[in-house]
Design an enzyme around this catalytic site. Structure first.
Site, PDB file in Angstrom:
ATOM      1  N   LYS A 167      61.477  41.474  15.962  1.00 55.34           N
ATOM      2  CA  LYS A 167      59.362  42.206  15.850  1.00 55.34           C
ATOM      3  C   LYS A 167      58.650  41.271  16.178  1.00 55.34           C
ATOM      4  CE  LYS A 167      57.148  43.841  12.323  1.00 55.34           C
ATOM      5  NZ  LYS A 167      57.055  44.635  10.468  1.00 55.34           N
ATOM      6  N   ALA A 202      54.195  49.848   9.054  1.00 54.92           N
ATOM      7  CA  ALA A 202      53.296  49.215   8.183  1.00 54.92           C
ATOM      8  C   ALA A 202      52.165  50.556   7.683  1.00 54.92           C
ATOM      9  CB  ALA A 202      52.457  48.168   9.083  1.00 54.92           C
ATOM     10  N   GLY A 203      52.112  50.457   6.050  1.00 56.11           N
ATOM     11  CA  GLY A 203      51.052  51.388   4.963  1.00 56.11           C
ATOM     12  C   GLY A 203      52.000  52.545   4.936  1.00 56.11           C
ATOM     13  N   THR A 236      56.702  47.971   1.567  1.00 61.38           N
ATOM     14  CA  THR A 236      56.781  48.122   0.288  1.00 61.38           C
ATOM     15  C   THR A 236      56.663  49.024  -0.693  1.00 61.38           C
ATOM     16  OG1 THR A 236      54.555  45.855   1.066  1.00 61.38           O
ATOM     17  CG2 THR A 236      54.257  47.151  -1.296  1.00 61.38           C
TER      18      THR A 236
END
Lengths: 71, 255
Positions: B97, B184-185, B207
């Site tokens: 990555k 992401a996000g 996350t």
């Protein structure tokens, strides 16, 4: 007479190790397992299969990293 | 649900997991299992000789799980290439990555350095999955440089804001000849389902699962959402209409 030592820098910290030591010896001195570890000497990555044959020299700058969690 | 193929390797799961921010390695491992994922990201750091930390690798090494070392911390192509080469030795894989973010305040990827590093790393035999802006022009350049996927962001890393880049993701998905992984996000299973309904090939989540009240349950929820979104995409979503279209017959029976 004790065995001859050389000084190397490991992750910016100076340590001494016996002359002629390889990266495999360094791992053993540090009591670390090889899994998840990588080495670079003077910013050049050393392939795993070359660890045994790579002898450390006086003043070598060694970068040693380990696996950690991350996204 | 169709299988996903990246660089010739098949994946049954279209949910990739990041391993950061879990409160313990045990909880991370249980979450990985619950998610059913087959690809997890891992990072590297300089070893601290005075610190005897738990070995995280034993919690994630599994025959069905592809490790995806990242280059987190790299601020330019040169640092990323060094990190990639270190990762290849540390983890014994050429999957990567690629992430290059020079500013910790927003952690947005540097498009120019990412493209430069992709070109160099592909030549060096890496399977490069670059984290990138949701920019269709950049994604096309990355594809042409030999990237195995593109991984455009939904929102800045760790923000849980969802598909802020949806319009651009649509364009990227429509044009791409390599798998599109929305990275992401993504903060909720519904975000992941939406991304999959758009036609994303996979999503990468960290996350939202790691900091949930119950990460294992949240991993299960994301697994279901990704599968539901993908199955819906493959089934073919109904067209959107601005006027009502009756679902019951309107022939009068009370007249």
């Amino acid at each position: 007479m004790g065995e001859e030592k050389i000084n190397i820098t490991l992750n910016n910290k100076e340590i001494s190790i016996k002359k002629g030591a390889s990266l495999v010896d360094l791992l053993s001195v540090l009591d670390k397992k090889p899994e998840g570890i990588a080495f670079a000497i003077d910013c050049k990555v050393v392939k795993r299969q070359d660890w045994e044959a790579t002898k450390l020299e006086e003043g070598a700058q060694i970068t040693m990293i380990k696996a950690v969690c991350g996204g | 649900m169709q299988k996903l193929t990246i660089a010739g390797k098949e994946f049954s799961s279209r949910l990739f997991l990041g391993t950061g921010k879990f409160s313990s390695n045990e909880l991370m491992e249980k979450s990985i299992v619950a998610s059913g994922c087959e690809m997890v990201t891992v990072a590297m750091k300089r070893i601290d000789l005075d610190n005897k930390e738990d070995d995280m690798l034993k919690h994630i090494i599994h025959p069905n799980i592809q490790l995806l070392p990242n280059t987190s911390g790299a601020r330019d192509a040169k640092e990323a290439i060094f990190a990639a080469q270190m990762g290849r030795e540390a983890f014994g894989t050429n999957w990567l990555k690629l992430e290059i973010h020079p500013d910790p305040r927003h952690l947005l990827p540097d498009p120019i350095e990412t493209l430069k590093a992709t070109e160099a790393l592909v030549k060096d035999g890496f399977i490069v999955l670059p984290y990138c802006q949701a920019d269709p022009v950049l994604c096309k350049h990355l594809e042409e440089a030999g990237a195995a996927t593109v991984m455009p962001l939904a929102a800045p890393i760790g923000t849980n804001k969802g598909l802020r880049t949806e319009d651009f993701l649509r364009l990227i998905i429509e044009q791409s000849n390599v798998p599109v992984v929305v990275d992401a996000g993504l903060g909720a299973p519904s975000h992941a389902a939406s991304a999959m309904e758009l036609g994303a090939d996979a999503v990468l989540v960290n996350t939202a699962i790691a900091v949930a009240g119950d990460p294992v349950a949240m991993a299960t929820a994301f697994k279901g959402a990704v599968e539901a979104g993908r199955i819906a995409y493959e089934a073919g979503l109904g067209a959107v209409s601005f006027e009502a279209v009756a679902s019951s017959p309107l022939t009068a029976f009370l007249d």
